[in-house]
Design a protein around this motif. Structure first.
Motif, PDB file in Angstrom:
ATOM      1  N   ALA A   1      -3.096   3.765  -2.763  1.00  0.00           N
ATOM      2  CA  ALA A   1      -3.185   2.642  -3.573  1.00  0.00           C
ATOM      3  C   ALA A   1      -2.953   1.564  -3.056  1.00  0.00           C
ATOM      4  CB  ALA A   1      -2.293   2.798  -4.798  1.00  0.00           C
ATOM      5  N   PHE A   2      -3.842   0.241  -3.308  1.00  0.00           N
ATOM      6  CA  PHE A   2      -3.819  -0.841  -2.569  1.00  0.00           C
ATOM      7  C   PHE A   2      -3.602  -1.944  -3.846  1.00  0.00           C
ATOM      8  CE2 PHE A   2      -5.795   1.936   0.150  1.00  0.00           C
ATOM      9  CZ  PHE A   2      -5.396   1.418   1.587  1.00  0.00           C
ATOM     10  N   HIS A   3      -2.679  -2.094  -4.727  1.00  0.00           N
ATOM     11  CA  HIS A   3      -2.554  -2.860  -5.788  1.00  0.00           C
ATOM     12  C   HIS A   3      -3.172  -2.078  -6.870  1.00  0.00           C
ATOM     13  CE1 HIS A   3      -0.263  -6.121  -4.441  1.00  0.00           C
ATOM     14  NE2 HIS A   3      -0.939  -6.387  -3.397  1.00  0.00           N
ATOM     15  N   GLU A   4      -4.212  -2.620  -7.388  1.00  0.00           N
ATOM     16  CA  GLU A   4      -4.983  -1.801  -8.447  1.00  0.00           C
ATOM     17  C   GLU A   4      -6.326  -0.821  -7.930  1.00  0.00           C
ATOM     18  OE1 GLU A   4      -6.164  -4.422 -11.657  1.00  0.00           O
ATOM     19  OE2 GLU A   4      -3.876  -4.723 -12.190  1.00  0.00           O
ATOM     20  N   LEU A   5      -6.508  -1.399  -6.556  1.00  0.00           N
ATOM     21  CA  LEU A   5      -7.815  -0.627  -6.108  1.00  0.00           C
ATOM     22  C   LEU A   5      -7.180   0.835  -5.317  1.00  0.00           C
ATOM     23  CD1 LEU A   5      -9.751  -3.315  -4.180  1.00  0.00           C
ATOM     24  CD2 LEU A   5     -10.239  -2.108  -6.288  1.00  0.00           C
TER      25      LEU A   5
ATOM     26  N   ALA B   1       0.880  -1.267  -0.063  1.00  0.00           N
ATOM     27  CA  ALA B   1      -0.097  -0.019  -0.004  1.00  0.00           C
ATOM     28  C   ALA B   1       0.781   1.260   0.005  1.00  0.00           C
ATOM     29  CB  ALA B   1      -0.872   0.071   1.191  1.00  0.00           C
ATOM     30  N   THR B   2       0.556   2.142  -0.714  1.00  0.00           N
ATOM     31  CA  THR B   2       1.251   3.430  -0.926  1.00  0.00           C
ATOM     32  C   THR B   2       0.528   4.678  -1.212  1.00  0.00           C
ATOM     33  OG1 THR B   2       3.177   4.247  -2.099  1.00  0.00           O
ATOM     34  CG2 THR B   2       1.760   3.090  -3.603  1.00  0.00           C
ATOM     35  N   LEU B   3       0.912   5.840  -1.305  1.00  0.00           N
ATOM     36  CA  LEU B   3       0.577   7.093  -1.352  1.00  0.00           C
ATOM     37  C   LEU B   3       0.581   7.211  -3.119  1.00  0.00           C
ATOM     38  CD1 LEU B   3       1.816   9.532   1.203  1.00  0.00           C
ATOM     39  CD2 LEU B   3      -0.517   8.693   0.977  1.00  0.00           C
TER      40      LEU B   3
END
Length: 80
Positions: A39-43, A10-12
Motif C-alpha cells: 500500500a502507498f496511501h490509497e494506491l 508504504a506498507t504491506l
C-alpha cells in the motif's frame, strides 16, 4: 519499496480483504489471489501469478485493481 516510491508510509497489506481486477469492457470483476500486497496511501500493488496489479483501497478495505503493470516491481512502483 519506500525509497523507490518516495512514500515513507508504504506498507504491506494483510490478506483479509477482497482483491479483484476490473474486467476490461465489462462491468464485472475477476478475483485475484495475491501473494504480496503493498500500500502507498490509497494506491496498492498486488502480485498475482507473478504480475503486479495496480489498484486502490475502497471504503471497505477491498483492493480494486484496474490493470497489470508487469512482473517488475520497480517498474510498477514507478508507475504509481
Amino acid at each position: 519499496m519506500r525509497a523507490l516510491s518516495g512514500d515513507p508510509s508504504a506498507t504491506l497489506l494483510s490478506f483479509d480483504r477482497r482483491v479483484a481486477v476490473v474486467v476490461a469492457g465489462q462491468d464485472s470483476y475477476e478475483p485475484l489471489q495475491p501473494d504480496v500486497m503493498l500500500a502507498f496511501h490509497e494506491l496498492c500493488l498486488a502480485r498475482h501469478d507473478g504480475e503486479w496489479f495496480m489498484g486502490q483501497l475502497d471504503d471497505k478495505g477491498s483492493v480494486i485493481c484496474w490493470a497489470s503493470y508487469g512482473s517488475d516491481l520497480a517498474e510498477a512502483i514507478r508507475s504509481l
